[in-house]
Design a protein around this motif. Structure first.
Motif: not given
Ligand code: GLN
Length: 260
Positions: A42, A45, A83, A101-103, A108, A147, A149-151, A191, A220
Motif C-alpha cells: 500500500d 497505511f 492496496f 495489512g491484507a485481511s 479472497r 477505500k 477493495g478493502t474490508m 482498520d 492480516y
Molecule cells: N485490512 C484491509 C483489507 O485487507 C485493508 C488493507 C489496506 O487498506 N491496506 O481489506
C-alpha cells in the motif's frame, strides 16, 4: 595463461560482490545473493507502510518482510502501489506477493493463498473529532467514505441499505481521512490499528466511534496468487516463525506501536 588469469580474476570479483551484498542490503534489495521477489504494498497505511519524516518508506510490513528476506536469504523489490492495485498486481502476475495489512478472508482465498496470520485487526468507523455521530443509526441520508477493495468498504457496503447512507470511494487512506476532516463525507471505515495510530497525529482530526460490527474482524496475512509462488509463501512462514522465536517480531511491532 592470460586467459586463465582473466577467468580467475572474474571469479574473484563475483565472489567479492556477493560478499558485499551480504554485508549491506538496501531497501530495494534485501537478503544478498538469493532469489529476487517483487513485493507490492500500500502507499499510506501507517503503522504498516508509510513515508516517515525522513522521507523513508517504513512500517511494520516493510520491516517484517525485509527481516524475513534476510532470514531466508532472498531479495525484495518493493512496489508501493496502493492496496487495490497491489492485490491486482499479484493477481496479474506483475508482483510475486503483497504485504499490505491484507485481511485473510474466505472470499479472497478463492484467488489468493495467505501466509500464517501475522497481526490481528478489525474494521472501525471514524468521524470528525467534533462530530456528534455516535454510530450507524446516525448515518441516515449522509455520505460516508471507504477505500476501494478493502474490508472497510465491504463493511460499509453490507450495511448501506440497512442504515440508508451513500458511499464515496478513495484509493488511499490519507486522502479518505482528509475528506472526512474537511466535512465532505461524515464518516470513514478503516482498520482499527491503522485508525488508532493515525488519530494520534496532529494533522488528523478524527476519532473512532464505539459502534462496531464484529463480522469484520480478520487478521492480516502475506498474499501470493493461488497455487503460485508457494516457495515464497513457505519462506515467509518459516521466516515469520524465526522472527517470533528470536524476539525480532516483537521488536518490530514495539518499534511502531510502542506495545507488543
Ligand atoms: N485490512 C484491509 C483489507 O485487507 C485493508 C488493507 C489496506 O487498506 N491496506 O481489506
Amino acid at each position: 595463461m592470460k586467459k586463465l588469469f582473466a577467468i580467475l580474476l572474474a571469479g574473484m570479483m563475483v565472489f567479492s560482490l556477493a560478499a558485499c551484498g551480504g554485508a549491506g542490503g538496501t531497501e530495494e534489495s534485501t537478503g544478498a545473493a538469493g532469489e529476487s521477489y517483487v513485493i507490492a504494498t500500500d502507499t499510506a497505511f501507517a503503522p504498516f507502510e508509510f513515508t516517515d519524516e525522513n522521507n523513508e518508506f517504513v512500517g511494520i510490513d516493510i520491516d517484517l518482510m525485509n527481516a524475513i528476506a534476510e532470514d531466508q536469504g532472498f531479495n525484495v523489490e518493493w512496489r508501493s502501489l496502493g492496496f487495490d492495485a497491489a492485490m491486482a498486481a499479484v493477481e496479474s502476475g506483475q508482483a510475486d506477493g503483497c504485504i499490505a495489512g491484507a485481511s485473510i478472508t474466505d472470499k479472497r482465498k478463492e484467488t489468493y493463498d495467505f501466509s500464517e496470520a501475522y497481526y490481528d485487526s478489525y474494521v472501525c468507523m471514524a468521524v470528525k473529532e467534533d462530530s456528534d455521530i455516535k454510530g450507524f443509526e446516525d448515518l441516515k441520508g449522509k455520505e460516508v467514505a471507504a477505500k476501494t477493495g478493502t474490508m472497510g468498504a465491504e463493511c460499509a457496503e453490507a450495511l448501506k441499505d440497512q442504515y440508508g447512507y451513500e458511499i464515496k470511494y478513495f484509493d488511499q487512506s490519507d486522502i479518505m481521512y482528509q475528506d472526512v476532516d474537511t466535512g465532505n463525507t461524515v464518516a470513514c471505515f478503516e482498520d482499527q490499528p491503522v485508525m488508532a495510530f493515525n488519530c494520534q497525529k496532529p494533522d488528523v482530526h478524527l476519532k473512532i466511534v464505539a459502534d462496531r460490527k464484529e463480522d469484520y474482524s480478520t487478521p492480516y496475512g502475506f498474499v501470493v496468487l493461488k497455487g503460485q509462488n508457494q516457495e515464497l509463501l513457505e519462506k515467509f512462514n518459516a521466516g515469520l516463525q524465526s522472527l517470533k522465536d528470536s524476539g525480532k517480531y516483537d521488536e518490530i511491532i514495539a518499534k511502531y506501536t510502542g506495545t507488543n
